[in-house]
Design an enzyme around this catalytic site. Structure first.
Site, mmCIF file in Angstrom:
data_model
loop_
_atom_site.group_PDB
_atom_site.id
_atom_site.type_symbol
_atom_site.label_atom_id
_atom_site.label_comp_id
_atom_site.label_asym_id
_atom_site.label_seq_id
_atom_site.Cartn_x
_atom_site.Cartn_y
_atom_site.Cartn_z
ATOM 1 N N ASN A 1 4.652 -2.090 11.723
ATOM 2 C CA ASN A 1 3.951 -1.465 10.612
ATOM 3 C C ASN A 1 4.489 -2.133 9.350
ATOM 4 O O ASN A 1 5.324 -3.034 9.415
ATOM 5 C CB ASN A 1 4.211 0.051 10.603
ATOM 6 C CG ASN A 1 3.127 0.803 9.839
ATOM 7 O OD1 ASN A 1 2.696 0.366 8.759
ATOM 8 N ND2 ASN A 1 2.677 1.927 10.365
ATOM 9 N N THR A 2 4.018 -1.705 8.199
ATOM 10 C CA THR A 2 4.464 -2.308 6.946
ATOM 11 C C THR A 2 5.940 -2.015 6.691
ATOM 12 O O THR A 2 6.488 -1.035 7.191
ATOM 13 C CB THR A 2 3.632 -1.767 5.785
ATOM 14 O OG1 THR A 2 3.620 -0.344 5.880
ATOM 15 C CG2 THR A 2 2.219 -2.297 5.822
ATOM 16 N N CYS B 1 4.560 5.258 9.711
ATOM 17 C CA CYS B 1 4.008 5.314 8.357
ATOM 18 C C CYS B 1 5.184 5.420 7.373
ATOM 19 O O CYS B 1 5.995 6.344 7.471
ATOM 20 C CB CYS B 1 3.074 6.503 8.204
ATOM 21 S SG CYS B 1 2.441 6.624 6.520
ATOM 22 N N ASN C 1 0.830 -1.219 0.000
ATOM 23 C CA ASN C 1 0.000 0.000 0.000
ATOM 24 C C ASN C 1 0.852 1.252 0.000
ATOM 25 O O ASN C 1 2.008 1.250 0.443
ATOM 26 C CB ASN C 1 -0.957 -0.012 1.202
ATOM 27 C CG ASN C 1 -0.335 0.607 2.441
ATOM 28 O OD1 ASN C 1 -0.417 1.819 2.657
ATOM 29 N ND2 ASN C 1 0.336 -0.211 3.245
ATOM 30 N N ASN D 1 1.796 7.102 15.886
ATOM 31 C CA ASN D 1 2.277 6.539 14.622
ATOM 32 C C ASN D 1 3.680 7.066 14.330
ATOM 33 O O ASN D 1 3.851 8.170 13.832
ATOM 34 C CB ASN D 1 1.285 6.898 13.503
ATOM 35 C CG ASN D 1 1.663 6.275 12.177
ATOM 36 O OD1 ASN D 1 2.833 5.942 11.953
ATOM 37 N ND2 ASN D 1 0.697 6.122 11.291
ATOM 38 N N PHE D 2 4.686 6.238 14.674
ATOM 39 C CA PHE D 2 6.096 6.536 14.378
ATOM 40 C C PHE D 2 6.535 5.608 13.241
ATOM 41 O O PHE D 2 7.684 5.171 13.196
ATOM 42 C CB PHE D 2 6.993 6.254 15.587
ATOM 43 C CG PHE D 2 6.769 7.132 16.796
ATOM 44 C CD1 PHE D 2 5.991 8.288 16.741
ATOM 45 C CD2 PHE D 2 7.373 6.810 18.013
ATOM 46 C CE1 PHE D 2 5.801 9.086 17.872
ATOM 47 C CE2 PHE D 2 7.195 7.607 19.148
ATOM 48 C CZ PHE D 2 6.400 8.742 19.074
#
Ligand SMILES: Cc1cc2nc3c(=O)[nH]c(=O)nc-3n(C[C@H](O)[C@H](O)[C@H](O)COP(=O)(O)O)c2cc1C
Length: 375
Positions: free
Chosen positions: A217-218, A153, A87, A150-151
Protein backbone atom coordinates in the site's frame (compact mmCIF):
# COMPACT_ATOMS: atom_id res chain seq x y z
CA UNK A 1 0.29 -13.76 -28.26
CA UNK A 2 2.02 -15.62 -25.47
CA UNK A 3 0.41 -17.67 -22.72
CA UNK A 4 -0.62 -14.89 -20.34
CA UNK A 5 -2.73 -16.98 -18.00
CA UNK A 6 -2.03 -17.36 -14.30
CA UNK A 7 -3.51 -19.39 -11.48
CA UNK A 8 -3.23 -17.44 -8.24
CA UNK A 9 -4.62 -18.72 -4.92
CA UNK A 10 -6.71 -21.12 -6.99
CA UNK A 11 -8.28 -18.34 -9.09
CA UNK A 12 -7.81 -18.48 -12.86
CA UNK A 13 -6.64 -15.21 -14.44
CA UNK A 14 -6.73 -14.42 -18.19
CA UNK A 15 -3.76 -12.21 -17.41
CA UNK A 16 -2.00 -11.46 -14.11
CA UNK A 17 -2.62 -7.69 -14.14
CA UNK A 18 -5.12 -6.10 -11.72
CA UNK A 19 -6.21 -2.61 -10.89
CA UNK A 20 -5.54 -2.16 -7.18
CA UNK A 21 -8.05 -0.96 -4.61
CA UNK A 22 -8.19 2.81 -5.26
CA UNK A 23 -10.07 5.46 -7.32
CA UNK A 24 -9.80 3.42 -10.58
CA UNK A 25 -12.08 0.79 -8.96
CA UNK A 26 -14.37 3.09 -6.97
CA UNK A 27 -17.47 2.58 -9.15
CA UNK A 28 -19.30 0.08 -11.32
CA UNK A 29 -18.74 2.23 -14.42
CA UNK A 30 -14.97 2.35 -13.82
CA UNK A 31 -14.69 -1.40 -13.24
CA UNK A 32 -16.70 -2.23 -16.37
CA UNK A 33 -14.46 0.12 -18.38
CA UNK A 34 -11.40 -1.52 -16.85
CA UNK A 35 -12.54 -4.99 -17.90
CA UNK A 36 -13.38 -3.72 -21.34
CA UNK A 37 -9.84 -2.32 -21.57
CA UNK A 38 -8.42 -5.80 -20.79
CA UNK A 39 -7.47 -5.89 -17.10
CA UNK A 40 -7.38 -9.48 -15.84
CA UNK A 41 -8.86 -8.48 -12.52
CA UNK A 42 -9.76 -5.64 -10.20
CA UNK A 43 -9.69 -5.13 -6.46
CA UNK A 44 -12.59 -2.87 -5.50
CA UNK A 45 -12.01 0.36 -3.60
CA UNK A 46 -12.07 -0.74 0.05
CA UNK A 47 -15.62 -1.39 1.29
CA UNK A 48 -16.68 -0.77 4.91
CA UNK A 49 -19.97 -1.14 6.74
CA UNK A 50 -20.47 2.60 7.16
CA UNK A 51 -19.92 5.51 4.76
CA UNK A 52 -16.86 7.69 5.42
CA UNK A 53 -16.51 11.44 4.95
CA UNK A 54 -13.42 12.56 3.06
CA UNK A 55 -11.55 15.86 3.46
CA UNK A 56 -12.86 18.89 1.55
CA UNK A 57 -11.00 19.45 -1.73
CA UNK A 58 -8.42 17.29 -3.47
CA UNK A 59 -7.97 13.78 -2.05
CA UNK A 60 -4.98 12.89 -4.24
CA UNK A 61 -2.29 14.75 -6.16
CA UNK A 62 0.79 13.89 -8.21
CA UNK A 63 4.35 15.00 -7.55
CA UNK A 64 6.71 15.62 -10.42
CA UNK A 65 10.44 16.18 -10.69
CA UNK A 66 12.45 17.93 -13.38
CA UNK A 67 16.04 17.47 -14.58
CA UNK A 68 16.72 21.23 -14.32
CA UNK A 69 16.43 21.54 -10.56
CA UNK A 70 15.55 18.09 -9.20
CA UNK A 71 12.69 19.66 -7.29
CA UNK A 72 9.90 17.33 -6.19
CA UNK A 73 6.67 19.30 -6.29
CA UNK A 74 2.95 19.05 -6.96
CA UNK A 75 3.27 22.11 -9.22
CA UNK A 76 2.85 21.28 -12.89
CA UNK A 77 6.01 22.12 -14.85
CA UNK A 78 7.19 21.53 -18.40
CA UNK A 79 9.53 18.59 -18.88
CA UNK A 80 8.80 17.20 -15.44
CA UNK A 81 8.32 13.46 -14.94
CA UNK A 82 5.93 11.81 -12.51
CA UNK A 83 7.70 11.09 -9.24
CA UNK A 84 4.81 9.85 -7.07
CA UNK A 85 1.19 10.16 -6.06
CA UNK A 86 0.22 11.49 -2.65
CA UNK A 87 -3.24 10.89 -1.16
CA UNK A 88 -5.24 11.24 2.00
CA UNK A 89 -8.35 9.57 0.66
CA UNK A 90 -10.22 7.25 3.02
CA UNK A 91 -11.91 3.99 1.99
CA UNK A 92 -14.98 3.98 -0.30
CA UNK A 93 -17.47 6.70 0.58
CA UNK A 94 -20.15 4.20 -0.47
CA UNK A 95 -21.02 1.54 2.11
CA UNK A 96 -21.65 -2.19 1.71
CA UNK A 97 -25.31 -1.95 0.65
CA UNK A 98 -24.40 0.31 -2.26
CA UNK A 99 -21.74 -2.12 -3.44
CA UNK A 100 -23.62 -5.45 -3.33
CA UNK A 101 -25.91 -5.09 -6.38
CA UNK A 102 -22.99 -3.58 -8.27
CA UNK A 103 -20.71 -6.53 -7.48
CA UNK A 104 -23.44 -8.84 -8.81
CA UNK A 105 -23.86 -6.88 -12.03
CA UNK A 106 -20.11 -6.59 -12.66
CA UNK A 107 -19.59 -10.34 -12.19
CA UNK A 108 -22.56 -11.15 -14.45
CA UNK A 109 -21.18 -8.87 -17.18
CA UNK A 110 -17.62 -10.27 -16.96
CA UNK A 111 -17.79 -13.81 -15.52
CA UNK A 112 -14.26 -14.65 -16.69
CA UNK A 113 -12.55 -11.65 -15.14
CA UNK A 114 -11.53 -11.64 -11.50
CA UNK A 115 -13.41 -9.50 -9.01
CA UNK A 116 -11.76 -9.12 -5.61
CA UNK A 117 -13.58 -7.23 -2.86
CA UNK A 118 -11.35 -5.16 -0.58
CA UNK A 119 -12.89 -4.89 2.88
CA UNK A 120 -12.11 -3.14 6.16
CA UNK A 121 -13.45 -2.88 9.71
CA UNK A 122 -12.02 -2.34 13.19
CA UNK A 123 -10.46 -5.07 15.27
CA UNK A 124 -10.69 -3.94 18.88
CA UNK A 125 -13.49 -6.29 20.00
CA UNK A 126 -15.74 -9.17 18.95
CA UNK A 127 -18.31 -6.83 17.41
CA UNK A 128 -15.64 -5.48 15.06
CA UNK A 129 -14.48 -8.99 14.14
CA UNK A 130 -18.12 -9.79 13.35
CA UNK A 131 -18.15 -6.75 11.06
CA UNK A 132 -15.28 -8.29 9.02
CA UNK A 133 -17.34 -11.48 8.76
CA UNK A 134 -20.47 -9.59 7.69
CA UNK A 135 -18.51 -7.82 4.95
CA UNK A 136 -16.83 -11.06 3.83
CA UNK A 137 -20.05 -13.08 3.64
CA UNK A 138 -21.97 -10.34 1.82
CA UNK A 139 -19.24 -9.85 -0.80
CA UNK A 140 -18.76 -13.57 -1.44
CA UNK A 141 -22.50 -14.12 -1.77
CA UNK A 142 -22.72 -11.32 -4.31
CA UNK A 143 -20.09 -12.38 -6.82
CA UNK A 144 -16.64 -11.65 -5.37
CA UNK A 145 -14.03 -14.23 -6.42
CA UNK A 146 -11.78 -13.35 -3.49
CA UNK A 147 -11.36 -11.00 -0.55
CA UNK A 148 -8.54 -8.56 0.15
CA UNK A 149 -8.29 -7.50 3.79
CA UNK A 150 -7.13 -3.90 4.11
CA UNK A 151 -4.47 -3.97 6.86
CA UNK A 152 -2.71 -1.02 5.30
CA UNK A 153 -4.72 2.21 4.89
CA UNK A 154 -2.18 4.76 6.21
CA UNK A 155 -4.60 7.44 7.39
CA UNK A 156 -6.84 5.93 10.01
CA UNK A 157 -7.11 7.69 13.41
CA UNK A 158 -8.37 4.49 15.03
CA UNK A 159 -5.69 2.33 16.56
CA UNK A 160 -7.51 -0.87 15.57
CA UNK A 161 -7.98 -0.09 11.87
CA UNK A 162 -6.08 0.05 8.56
CA UNK A 163 -2.30 0.15 8.82
CA UNK A 164 -2.59 -0.04 12.61
CA UNK A 165 -3.77 -3.64 12.13
CA UNK A 166 -0.87 -4.24 9.74
CA UNK A 167 1.56 -3.02 12.40
CA UNK A 168 0.32 -5.50 14.99
CA UNK A 169 1.03 -9.17 14.33
CA UNK A 170 -1.59 -10.26 16.86
CA UNK A 171 -4.33 -8.31 15.11
CA UNK A 172 -3.14 -9.54 11.69
CA UNK A 173 -3.64 -13.14 12.81
CA UNK A 174 -6.91 -12.61 14.64
CA UNK A 175 -8.66 -10.70 11.84
CA UNK A 176 -7.44 -13.10 9.14
CA UNK A 177 -8.65 -16.05 11.19
CA UNK A 178 -12.06 -14.43 11.74
CA UNK A 179 -12.52 -13.89 8.00
CA UNK A 180 -11.23 -17.38 7.13
CA UNK A 181 -13.84 -18.86 9.47
CA UNK A 182 -16.59 -17.71 7.09
CA UNK A 183 -14.79 -17.38 3.75
CA UNK A 184 -15.36 -19.93 0.98
CA UNK A 185 -13.23 -17.87 -1.41
CA UNK A 186 -9.49 -17.03 -1.18
CA UNK A 187 -8.43 -14.40 1.36
CA UNK A 188 -5.56 -12.02 0.57
CA UNK A 189 -4.08 -9.68 3.21
CA UNK A 190 -2.80 -6.27 2.05
CA UNK A 191 -0.07 -5.24 4.46
CA UNK A 192 1.32 -1.84 5.28
CA UNK A 193 4.95 -1.41 4.22
CA UNK A 194 5.59 0.81 7.24
CA UNK A 195 6.89 -1.72 9.78
CA UNK A 196 10.39 -2.74 10.82
CA UNK A 197 10.18 -6.22 9.31
CA UNK A 198 7.18 -7.03 7.11
CA UNK A 199 8.08 -10.74 7.26
CA UNK A 200 6.77 -10.74 10.85
CA UNK A 201 3.30 -9.49 9.85
CA UNK A 202 3.22 -11.73 6.76
CA UNK A 203 3.94 -14.73 9.01
CA UNK A 204 1.11 -13.66 11.31
CA UNK A 205 -1.34 -13.46 8.39
CA UNK A 206 -0.29 -16.90 7.17
CA UNK A 207 -0.79 -18.25 10.71
CA UNK A 208 -4.32 -16.87 10.52
CA UNK A 209 -4.85 -18.77 7.26
CA UNK A 210 -4.18 -16.10 4.59
CA UNK A 211 -4.01 -17.40 1.03
CA UNK A 212 -1.81 -14.54 -0.19
CA UNK A 213 -0.04 -11.36 0.87
CA UNK A 214 -0.42 -8.16 -1.11
CA UNK A 215 2.16 -5.34 -0.86
CA UNK A 216 2.68 -2.41 -1.00
CA UNK A 217 0.00 0.00 0.00
CA UNK A 218 1.15 3.62 0.01
CA UNK A 219 3.98 4.71 2.33
CA UNK A 220 3.13 7.15 5.15
CA UNK A 221 4.30 10.60 4.07
CA UNK A 222 3.48 14.32 4.10
CA UNK A 223 3.54 16.79 1.22
CA UNK A 224 6.48 19.19 0.79
CA UNK A 225 6.30 22.79 2.00
CA UNK A 226 6.28 25.48 -0.68
CA UNK A 227 9.25 27.78 0.09
CA UNK A 228 7.40 30.79 -1.37
CA UNK A 229 4.15 30.52 0.56
CA UNK A 230 5.49 28.53 3.56
CA UNK A 231 2.41 26.29 3.22
CA UNK A 232 2.21 22.55 2.54
CA UNK A 233 1.55 22.10 -1.17
CA UNK A 234 -1.70 20.37 -0.23
CA UNK A 235 -3.39 21.56 2.96
CA UNK A 236 -6.72 22.64 4.41
CA UNK A 237 -6.68 25.81 6.48
CA UNK A 238 -2.91 25.36 6.69
CA UNK A 239 -3.18 21.84 8.14
CA UNK A 240 -2.17 18.49 6.74
CA UNK A 241 -2.21 14.95 8.12
CA UNK A 242 -0.11 11.97 7.22
CA UNK A 243 -1.07 10.54 3.81
CA UNK A 244 0.22 7.88 1.45
CA UNK A 245 2.93 7.92 -1.21
CA UNK A 246 2.56 5.75 -4.33
CA UNK A 247 3.95 5.66 -7.87
CA UNK A 248 7.50 5.43 -9.29
CA UNK A 249 9.13 6.71 -6.07
CA UNK A 250 8.10 3.61 -4.10
CA UNK A 251 9.14 0.92 -6.61
CA UNK A 252 12.56 0.01 -5.14
CA UNK A 253 11.36 0.16 -1.51
CA UNK A 254 8.35 -1.93 -2.34
CA UNK A 255 10.57 -4.47 -4.13
CA UNK A 256 12.73 -4.74 -1.00
CA UNK A 257 9.64 -5.53 1.12
CA UNK A 258 8.50 -8.10 -1.43
CA UNK A 259 11.92 -9.74 -1.72
CA UNK A 260 12.10 -10.19 2.06
CA UNK A 261 8.69 -11.93 2.08
CA UNK A 262 9.11 -14.13 -0.99
CA UNK A 263 12.45 -15.35 0.38
CA UNK A 264 10.96 -16.10 3.78
CA UNK A 265 7.94 -17.91 2.25
CA UNK A 266 8.99 -19.23 -1.18
CA UNK A 267 5.94 -21.49 -1.43
CA UNK A 268 3.32 -18.83 -0.62
CA UNK A 269 1.41 -16.52 -2.96
CA UNK A 270 2.23 -12.81 -3.32
CA UNK A 271 0.66 -9.99 -5.30
CA UNK A 272 3.05 -7.09 -5.98
CA UNK A 273 2.10 -3.40 -6.06
CA UNK A 274 4.06 -0.19 -6.20
CA UNK A 275 5.33 1.98 -9.04
CA UNK A 276 4.18 -0.22 -11.93
CA UNK A 277 3.34 1.59 -15.15
CA UNK A 278 4.50 -0.94 -17.72
CA UNK A 279 5.96 -4.43 -17.85
CA UNK A 280 9.51 -3.24 -17.09
CA UNK A 281 8.53 -2.66 -13.46
CA UNK A 282 6.10 -5.57 -13.27
CA UNK A 283 8.91 -7.93 -14.35
CA UNK A 284 10.85 -7.29 -11.12
CA UNK A 285 7.87 -8.37 -9.00
CA UNK A 286 7.37 -11.60 -11.02
CA UNK A 287 11.10 -12.40 -10.99
CA UNK A 288 11.08 -12.03 -7.19
CA UNK A 289 8.20 -14.52 -6.93
CA UNK A 290 4.88 -12.65 -7.26
CA UNK A 291 2.07 -14.43 -9.11
CA UNK A 292 0.05 -11.28 -9.92
CA UNK A 293 0.70 -7.53 -9.85
CA UNK A 294 -1.55 -4.53 -9.25
CA UNK A 295 -1.53 -0.91 -10.45
CA UNK A 296 -2.95 2.35 -9.11
CA UNK A 297 -1.04 5.62 -9.77
CA UNK A 298 -0.23 4.93 -13.44
CA UNK A 299 -3.88 4.02 -14.11
CA UNK A 300 -5.15 7.19 -12.40
CA UNK A 301 -3.03 9.21 -14.83
CA UNK A 302 -4.32 7.29 -17.86
CA UNK A 303 -8.04 7.96 -18.40
CA UNK A 304 -8.80 6.96 -14.78
CA UNK A 305 -8.67 3.18 -15.41
CA UNK A 306 -5.44 2.76 -17.40
CA UNK A 307 -6.49 1.54 -20.86
CA UNK A 308 -3.02 2.31 -22.23
CA UNK A 309 -1.30 0.93 -19.14
CA UNK A 310 -2.95 -2.50 -19.55
CA UNK A 311 -2.12 -2.47 -23.26
CA UNK A 312 1.55 -1.79 -22.43
CA UNK A 313 1.56 -4.48 -19.72
CA UNK A 314 0.16 -7.09 -22.11
CA UNK A 315 2.42 -6.27 -25.07
CA UNK A 316 5.37 -5.92 -22.67
CA UNK A 317 4.68 -9.38 -21.22
CA UNK A 318 4.44 -10.88 -24.73
CA UNK A 319 7.71 -9.27 -25.84
CA UNK A 320 9.49 -10.31 -22.61
CA UNK A 321 8.36 -13.95 -22.93
CA UNK A 322 9.33 -14.09 -26.57
CA UNK A 323 12.76 -12.52 -25.95
CA UNK A 324 13.65 -14.95 -23.15
CA UNK A 325 11.77 -17.90 -24.65
CA UNK A 326 9.48 -18.36 -21.63
CA UNK A 327 6.38 -20.46 -22.29
CA UNK A 328 4.40 -19.44 -19.22
CA UNK A 329 4.61 -17.00 -16.31
CA UNK A 330 5.61 -19.91 -14.06
CA UNK A 331 8.79 -20.26 -16.19
CA UNK A 332 10.17 -17.01 -14.80
CA UNK A 333 8.26 -16.45 -11.55
CA UNK A 334 10.74 -16.31 -8.68
CA UNK A 335 13.91 -16.99 -10.67
CA UNK A 336 15.68 -13.98 -9.07
CA UNK A 337 14.24 -14.53 -5.56
CA UNK A 338 17.52 -15.92 -4.19
CA UNK A 339 19.77 -13.19 -5.57
CA UNK A 340 19.21 -10.87 -2.60
CA UNK A 341 21.85 -11.87 -0.04
CA UNK A 342 23.76 -10.52 2.96
CA UNK A 343 26.25 -7.73 2.16
CA UNK A 344 29.13 -9.99 3.22
CA UNK A 345 28.11 -12.52 0.54
CA UNK A 346 28.76 -10.00 -2.24
CA UNK A 347 32.13 -10.47 -3.95
CA UNK A 348 35.00 -8.21 -2.81
CA UNK A 349 38.03 -7.29 -4.95
CA UNK A 350 40.21 -10.37 -5.48
CA UNK A 351 41.99 -11.57 -2.35
CA UNK A 352 40.08 -9.31 0.06
CA UNK A 353 37.59 -10.65 2.54
CA UNK A 354 34.85 -8.90 4.49
CA UNK A 355 33.22 -10.27 7.65
CA UNK A 356 29.97 -8.32 7.51
CA UNK A 357 31.07 -5.85 10.18
CA UNK A 358 32.31 -8.56 12.57
CA UNK A 359 35.93 -8.71 13.80
CA UNK A 360 38.01 -11.23 11.88
CA UNK A 361 38.11 -14.30 14.13
CA UNK A 362 40.73 -16.99 14.11
CA UNK A 363 41.34 -20.39 15.66
CA UNK A 364 38.67 -22.18 17.67
CA UNK A 365 36.33 -19.14 17.63
CA UNK A 366 36.19 -19.03 13.83
CA UNK A 367 33.21 -21.34 13.25
CA UNK A 368 31.05 -19.07 15.41
CA UNK A 369 31.32 -16.28 12.87
CA UNK A 370 28.85 -17.74 10.42
CA UNK A 371 26.50 -18.46 13.27
CA UNK A 372 26.69 -14.85 14.47
CA UNK A 373 26.13 -13.50 10.97
CA UNK A 374 23.02 -15.57 10.47
CA UNK A 375 21.37 -14.09 13.58
C1 LIG B 1 -6.04 8.07 -4.10
C2 LIG B 1 -5.70 6.69 -3.61
C3 LIG B 1 -6.62 5.96 -2.90
C4 LIG B 1 -6.32 4.67 -2.44
N1 LIG B 1 -7.27 3.96 -1.76
C5 LIG B 1 -7.00 2.68 -1.34
C6 LIG B 1 -8.00 1.89 -0.71
O1 LIG B 1 -9.15 2.30 -0.51
N2 LIG B 1 -7.65 0.63 -0.31
C7 LIG B 1 -6.40 0.11 -0.52
O2 LIG B 1 -6.14 -1.05 -0.15
N3 LIG B 1 -5.44 0.84 -1.14
C8 LIG B 1 -5.71 2.11 -1.56
N4 LIG B 1 -4.74 2.83 -2.23
C9 LIG B 1 -3.39 2.24 -2.46
C10 LIG B 1 -3.24 1.62 -3.85
O3 LIG B 1 -4.15 0.57 -4.05
C11 LIG B 1 -1.81 1.11 -4.06
O4 LIG B 1 -1.53 0.11 -3.10
C12 LIG B 1 -0.74 2.20 -3.96
O5 LIG B 1 -1.17 3.39 -4.58
C13 LIG B 1 0.60 1.77 -4.56
O6 LIG B 1 0.45 1.45 -5.92
P1 LIG B 1 0.94 2.46 -7.11
O7 LIG B 1 2.40 2.73 -6.90
O8 LIG B 1 0.62 1.74 -8.38
O9 LIG B 1 0.13 3.71 -6.94
C14 LIG B 1 -5.04 4.11 -2.70
C15 LIG B 1 -4.10 4.87 -3.44
C16 LIG B 1 -4.41 6.13 -3.89
C17 LIG B 1 -3.37 6.90 -4.68
Amino acid sequence: MSNRTATFTGIEFENPFLLSSAPPTESEANILRAFEAGWGGVVTKTIGLHPVVNVAGAKAKFMRTSIDDGRVSMKKRDNAAVHSSWNWELISDKALDWWLPRLRRIKAAYPNRVLIASIMAGSGNDKELKAWQTLAIACQENGADGLELNFSCPHMDRKDMGSNIGRDQGLCSVVTEAVKEVAKIPVWCKLTPSTADIVVEAAACFRGGADAIVSSNTFPSIPVIDPDTLEFEINLDGFVSSGGLGGPAILPISLAKMAAMTQAFPDKAFSGIGGISDFNQAASYFLLGCGTVQVCTAAMLDHAVGPNVIKRLLTGLDAFMEKHNFKSIEDFRGIRRDRVVLQSKIRRPAGDDYQGGYEPVEGYAAPQLDEAKSK
